[in-house]
Scaffold this motif. Sequence first.
Motif, mmCIF file in Angstrom:
data_model
loop_
_atom_site.group_PDB
_atom_site.id
_atom_site.type_symbol
_atom_site.label_atom_id
_atom_site.label_comp_id
_atom_site.label_asym_id
_atom_site.label_seq_id
_atom_site.Cartn_x
_atom_site.Cartn_y
_atom_site.Cartn_z
ATOM 1 N N UNK A 84 -24.872 15.294 61.231
ATOM 2 C CA UNK A 84 -23.836 15.524 60.221
ATOM 3 C C UNK A 84 -22.463 15.013 60.621
ATOM 4 N N UNK A 85 -22.199 14.793 61.922
ATOM 5 C CA UNK A 85 -20.859 14.441 62.395
ATOM 6 C C UNK A 85 -19.820 15.438 61.907
ATOM 7 N N UNK A 86 -20.244 16.688 61.731
ATOM 8 C CA UNK A 86 -19.384 17.781 61.244
ATOM 9 C C UNK A 86 -18.838 17.506 59.850
ATOM 10 N N UNK A 87 -19.597 16.792 59.049
ATOM 11 C CA UNK A 87 -19.280 16.574 57.632
ATOM 12 C C UNK A 87 -20.562 16.851 56.857
ATOM 13 N N UNK A 88 -20.710 18.044 56.294
ATOM 14 C CA UNK A 88 -21.986 18.416 55.657
ATOM 15 C C UNK A 88 -22.452 17.418 54.609
ATOM 16 N N UNK A 89 -21.510 16.822 53.879
ATOM 17 C CA UNK A 89 -21.888 15.881 52.824
ATOM 18 C C UNK A 89 -22.408 14.556 53.386
ATOM 19 N N UNK A 90 -22.158 14.311 54.655
ATOM 20 C CA UNK A 90 -22.611 13.082 55.304
ATOM 21 C C UNK A 90 -24.027 13.219 55.852
ATOM 22 N N UNK A 91 -24.567 14.415 55.914
ATOM 23 C CA UNK A 91 -25.800 14.706 56.647
ATOM 24 C C UNK A 91 -26.962 13.790 56.257
ATOM 25 N N UNK A 92 -27.738 13.427 57.287
ATOM 26 C CA UNK A 92 -28.961 12.677 57.065
ATOM 27 C C UNK A 92 -29.987 13.136 58.090
ATOM 28 N N UNK A 93 -31.255 12.808 57.827
ATOM 29 C CA UNK A 93 -32.352 13.206 58.711
ATOM 30 C C UNK A 93 -32.850 11.975 59.453
ATOM 31 N N UNK A 94 -32.495 11.798 60.718
ATOM 32 C CA UNK A 94 -32.927 10.607 61.461
ATOM 33 C C UNK A 94 -34.435 10.626 61.694
ATOM 34 N N UNK A 95 -35.017 9.450 61.629
ATOM 35 C CA UNK A 95 -36.455 9.339 61.848
ATOM 36 C C UNK A 95 -36.811 9.239 63.327
ATOM 37 N N UNK A 96 -35.821 8.890 64.162
ATOM 38 C CA UNK A 96 -36.099 8.696 65.585
ATOM 39 C C UNK A 96 -34.934 9.207 66.411
ATOM 40 N N UNK A 97 -35.211 9.480 67.658
ATOM 41 C CA UNK A 97 -34.153 9.849 68.597
ATOM 42 C C UNK A 97 -33.235 8.668 68.869
#
Length: 600
Positions: A84-97
């Motif tokens: 999220x980088x501390x921005x909830x609206x930016x959040x994404x689910x990464x597929x890999x480390x």
Amino acid sequence: MLSDLPFTLSALRDAYAAGTRPEAVIAEVFARLDAANDPGIFLHADREAALAAARALGAPDGRPLWGIPFAVKDNIDVAGMPTTAACPEFAYAPEADAFVVARLRAAGAIVIGKTNLDQFATGLVGTRTPHPVPLNALDPAIVPGGSSGGSGVVVARGIVAFSLGTDTAGSGRVPAALNGIVGLKPTLGALSASGMVPACRTLDTISVFALTVADAWAVHSVAAAPDPEDAYSRAFPAQPLSPVPPRLTIAVPDAASLQTFGDRVQEAAFRATLTELRTRGVEIREIDFTPFYDVAAMLYEGAWVAERTAAVGARLTEAPETLHPVTRSIVEQGLALTAVDAFRGIYRLAELRRHCTAAMAGIDLLCVPTIPCFVTREQDAADPILHNSRLGTYTNFVNLLDMCGLAVPCGTREDGRPASVTLLGRAGQDGLLAGVAGLVEAGPLGATGWHRPAAPVPAPEPVPGEVAVAVCGAHMSGLGLNHQIAERAGRFLRACRTAPEYRFFALPDGVRPGLVRVGPETGAAIAVEVWAMPMEAFGSFVAGIPGPLGIGRVTLEDGSAVPGFLCEEIATRGAEDITALGDWRSHLARKAGAGRKGAA
């Protein structure tokens, strides 16, 4: 009892060797997190996933981080956890480390969760988050430090053994100073940035927080590797901890340019650390630090503000309400900048870099206070720009100058707050920083109350991929050509003598010695230093050696033989035989003394 177990690598390894299971350690991690009662540390923590990872480890298998719990700043990808980088609206689910996270997991480490940060890694205070602000581990009235605030606090509280932060302007060092722990900021490119949300892409690096220098270095040693998917990745593989060279010169701000903004206790603590370095044989040289401050001021001007604006992207104009107000006020300045402004900044930096390079001539490392003063949350609230800027006094210039840095706890100030200095080196000198840090590392382990373990004894031998080389003249530590070794990631191994089979000459050019093997009948033992150098750098080093010198096999006093400087016998005809002196430094001292007498 596990509740009393220090979460250092050595203590955890001992516990595992005695039969403790990783599942029990993970349970203790979350017990400590619950006891901390600080909702600002993690933005995402997954107890069940961590326990599952612990169970999957099976029996101890010798991996360097087997069963070691760690946390990750929430601008670095961990598969199965949101970024999220501390921005909830930016959040994404990464597929890999992220590349670094994958290497640490492959070494057996267990991710606990994602830590809080200054939004989009913009800030040094740790309060620029829409979430609860993490509490400084030592004093809740003090800012936790940013942008890697959660990562610093979680280590200082002993909840995990280490954590990942990021560092563009000091985010991997300021939280370390404010929470009494170690912050390792590697050479740019040594740790891949693949899978990291950029703040300032050309200056970003992942960093490491730990309770001890040895632990931080062990983590860095696992994480460092070239990444073909990262255009900014560089081949700076981690080296083993090395002994400190016998002659070392460290530059510090002189009295006129040292900045502590009225914090006399901080100045006294810094001076005390310099005294400790002097007692350990280090030469301290005071220099005017103005060129470095001038570089630091550029980080929030022109090109690099625009780069932060580019990192935030369209969100700044399309959804500005989703940004923290202070973050927004900083990055929106880039909207008014042009490419012309950026290039002017790049040209100005090149000019200032020349001045900084000149200031470091003849210097091995720099040493500065990690922070010039402490900042309270009340002060930050009253003027968030001013006090954030002050915290970056000794950190903002480092990545702009392509330097590596290591923030080291060095005891406690007179007022009980943690003392911290940062050692700074040229690109690739990370190993030297880690070795020298052992001279001053001291004090409590963060807020844990645990005893600081003894530093490991470095092994003075080359490792696979390195070649040892014996030097006997200007390439020795503290002398004029040692930089040719340092800039090739060379590291000191030991000072010793040759077998008693050599004659030693001061060559007619007055600046080089000649070592000639003559046999035990007429030879003597001569002082040398043995350094290690990466194999791939050795060729260019040898290619630069002018005749009549060359590289041959030098036999040492213990009977071993290593590559080293030898001289053609014909070149010594008419040269001064200084064999009786036994080493080049004695010759230089005698020569300098004769010069002073002549001048008198």
